[in-house]
Write a protein that holds these residues in place. Structure first.
Motif, PDB file in Angstrom:
ATOM      1  N   VAL A   1       0.822  -1.207   0.000  1.00  0.00           N
ATOM      2  CA  VAL A   1       0.000   0.000   0.000  1.00  0.00           C
ATOM      3  C   VAL A   1       0.854   1.253   0.000  1.00  0.00           C
ATOM      4  O   VAL A   1       0.565   2.224  -0.708  1.00  0.00           O
ATOM      5  CB  VAL A   1      -0.956   0.003   1.210  1.00  0.00           C
ATOM      6  CG1 VAL A   1      -1.712   1.324   1.326  1.00  0.00           C
ATOM      7  CG2 VAL A   1      -1.919  -1.171   1.122  1.00  0.00           C
ATOM      8  N   GLU A   2       1.927   1.236   0.816  1.00  0.00           N
ATOM      9  CA  GLU A   2       2.689   2.470   0.986  1.00  0.00           C
ATOM     10  C   GLU A   2       4.114   2.140   1.402  1.00  0.00           C
ATOM     11  O   GLU A   2       4.357   1.179   2.128  1.00  0.00           O
ATOM     12  CB  GLU A   2       2.013   3.341   2.051  1.00  0.00           C
ATOM     13  CG  GLU A   2       2.549   4.755   2.139  1.00  0.00           C
ATOM     14  CD  GLU A   2       1.602   5.689   2.893  1.00  0.00           C
ATOM     15  OE1 GLU A   2       2.060   6.792   3.252  1.00  0.00           O
ATOM     16  OE2 GLU A   2       0.432   5.327   3.114  1.00  0.00           O
TER      17      GLU A   2
ATOM     18  N   THR B   1      -3.239   2.812   5.696  1.00  0.00           N
ATOM     19  CA  THR B   1      -2.069   3.094   6.514  1.00  0.00           C
ATOM     20  C   THR B   1      -2.436   3.958   7.709  1.00  0.00           C
ATOM     21  O   THR B   1      -1.970   3.718   8.831  1.00  0.00           O
ATOM     22  CB  THR B   1      -0.980   3.812   5.690  1.00  0.00           C
ATOM     23  OG1 THR B   1      -0.869   3.211   4.407  1.00  0.00           O
ATOM     24  CG2 THR B   1       0.365   3.753   6.398  1.00  0.00           C
TER      25      THR B   1
ATOM     26  N   GLN C   1      -0.171   8.374   3.579  1.00  0.00           N
ATOM     27  CA  GLN C   1      -0.868   8.884   2.401  1.00  0.00           C
ATOM     28  C   GLN C   1      -2.124   8.088   2.036  1.00  0.00           C
ATOM     29  O   GLN C   1      -2.897   8.522   1.181  1.00  0.00           O
ATOM     30  CB  GLN C   1       0.086   8.880   1.205  1.00  0.00           C
ATOM     31  CG  GLN C   1       1.329   9.726   1.419  1.00  0.00           C
ATOM     32  CD  GLN C   1       0.983  11.188   1.657  1.00  0.00           C
ATOM     33  OE1 GLN C   1       0.315  11.814   0.829  1.00  0.00           O
ATOM     34  NE2 GLN C   1       1.414  11.722   2.789  1.00  0.00           N
ATOM     35  N   HIS C   2      -2.331   6.947   2.653  1.00  0.00           N
ATOM     36  CA  HIS C   2      -3.461   6.090   2.298  1.00  0.00           C
ATOM     37  C   HIS C   2      -4.289   5.773   3.544  1.00  0.00           C
ATOM     38  O   HIS C   2      -3.745   5.626   4.641  1.00  0.00           O
ATOM     39  CB  HIS C   2      -2.965   4.787   1.652  1.00  0.00           C
ATOM     40  CG  HIS C   2      -2.231   5.023   0.364  1.00  0.00           C
ATOM     41  ND1 HIS C   2      -2.854   5.053  -0.855  1.00  0.00           N
ATOM     42  CD2 HIS C   2      -0.913   5.267   0.126  1.00  0.00           C
ATOM     43  CE1 HIS C   2      -1.954   5.294  -1.806  1.00  0.00           C
ATOM     44  NE2 HIS C   2      -0.779   5.418  -1.235  1.00  0.00           N
ATOM     45  N   GLU C   3      -5.581   5.630   3.358  1.00  0.00           N
ATOM     46  CA  GLU C   3      -6.482   5.427   4.488  1.00  0.00           C
ATOM     47  C   GLU C   3      -6.151   4.157   5.266  1.00  0.00           C
ATOM     48  O   GLU C   3      -6.200   4.138   6.497  1.00  0.00           O
ATOM     49  CB  GLU C   3      -7.932   5.376   4.002  1.00  0.00           C
ATOM     50  CG  GLU C   3      -8.964   5.116   5.107  1.00  0.00           C
ATOM     51  CD  GLU C   3      -8.935   6.163   6.216  1.00  0.00           C
ATOM     52  OE1 GLU C   3      -9.309   5.820   7.358  1.00  0.00           O
ATOM     53  OE2 GLU C   3      -8.528   7.322   5.950  1.00  0.00           O
TER      54      GLU C   3
END
Length: 261
Positions: A235-236, A252, A248-250
């Motif tokens: 994801v990140e 995370t 930067q991602h929900e």
């Protein structure tokens, strides 16, 4: 000179995954993961149970090769060479890319013989040097004073924390350039955990460390960079400080806030 050796000290990553998809039978565990691991740094792999972290880690030194149903597409490049090159023997690879597991796994031989097991198997030093190697590696992990008078004893008489330190000494004895750690402190007391974390940081003058951990505080303490896996995806990825402070991602955001996992 080997290509994986000659690349050290350049901008080429120590090891990198390229479009890596991993599956067991019809179940895809990870899909299209590309990830570079910088030289002489610590990278933490985070994510909920079942997100594919350990499968990914084990692929980096071909520990999954003989697992029933395992299938891979994509590649892993060590320096400038694929680890799946047909001429690359797994035993040789695992000398360069060492691994330490979640649970201590000492061999059924003496404490001293555990330390030099890999050295002997790879013929890395003459027998006359074994004693010095045993002492040096046990001193490095902080175990020498506790075992110096019982090097011929069974390792199974040591505490769990001491056994894990012994396994670390064994891994370091063959002088790997990359060390894979699969939740190495999850069953240890805080004092031994602190000792291993400090040792990880001290090793960065000569090797690269990749650690799977569920302990967010541990990742924050030891890792330079962090990769977050979720639901079979990378994801990140970025600096640990930035990933924790400004994800930067929900997925995370939720994970580092402790809302799942």
């Amino acid at each position: 000179m080997d290509t994986e050796q000659s690349s050290a000290g350049t901008d080429v990553a120590a090891i990198r995954a390229v479009d890596l998809t991993l599956s067991f039978g019809t179940t895809t565990v990870l899909e299209n993961v590309s990830l570079d691991f910088p030289h002489r740094s610590v990278t933490a792999l985070l994510g909920p149970t079942g997100s594919g972290k350990t499968t990914f880690l084990r692929t980096l030194n071909r520990m999954n090769d003989k697992v029933a149903g395992f299938h891979r597409t994509g590649d892993v490049i060590l320096g400038t060479r694929s680890i799946f090159d047909g001429s690359y023997e797994p035993m040789r690879l695992r000398r360069t890319v060492g691994m330490m597991f979640q649970r201590p796994n000492p061999f059924p031989m003496s404490i001293a013989d555990n330390v030099i097991a890999g050295v002997r198997a790879h013929r890395l030093a003459p027998r006359r040097d074994f004693g010095d190697l045993v002492e040096a590696r046990l001193r490095e992990v902080g175990l020498w004073d506790a075992v110096r008078d019982r090097l011929g004893d069974s390792p199974f008489r040591l505490s769990g924390g001491q056994q894990q330190l012994l396994c670390l000494a064994r891994a370091l004895a063959v002088e790997p350039r990359i060390l894979l750690l699969d939740e190495p402190t999850s069953s240890l007391d805080p004092a031994t955990t602190e000792k291993i974390e400090a040792l990880i940081r001290s090793l960065l003058d000569r090797l690269t460390v990749i650690i799977v951990t569920h302990n967010l505080a541990q990742a924050a303490r030891v890792a330079d960079t962090t990769a977050f896996f979720f639901d079979g995806r990378l994801v990140e990825y970025g600096s640990t400080e930035e990933l924790f402070s400004s994800p930067q991602h929900e997925e995370t955001v939720r994970y580092v806030a402790g809302r799942f996992g």
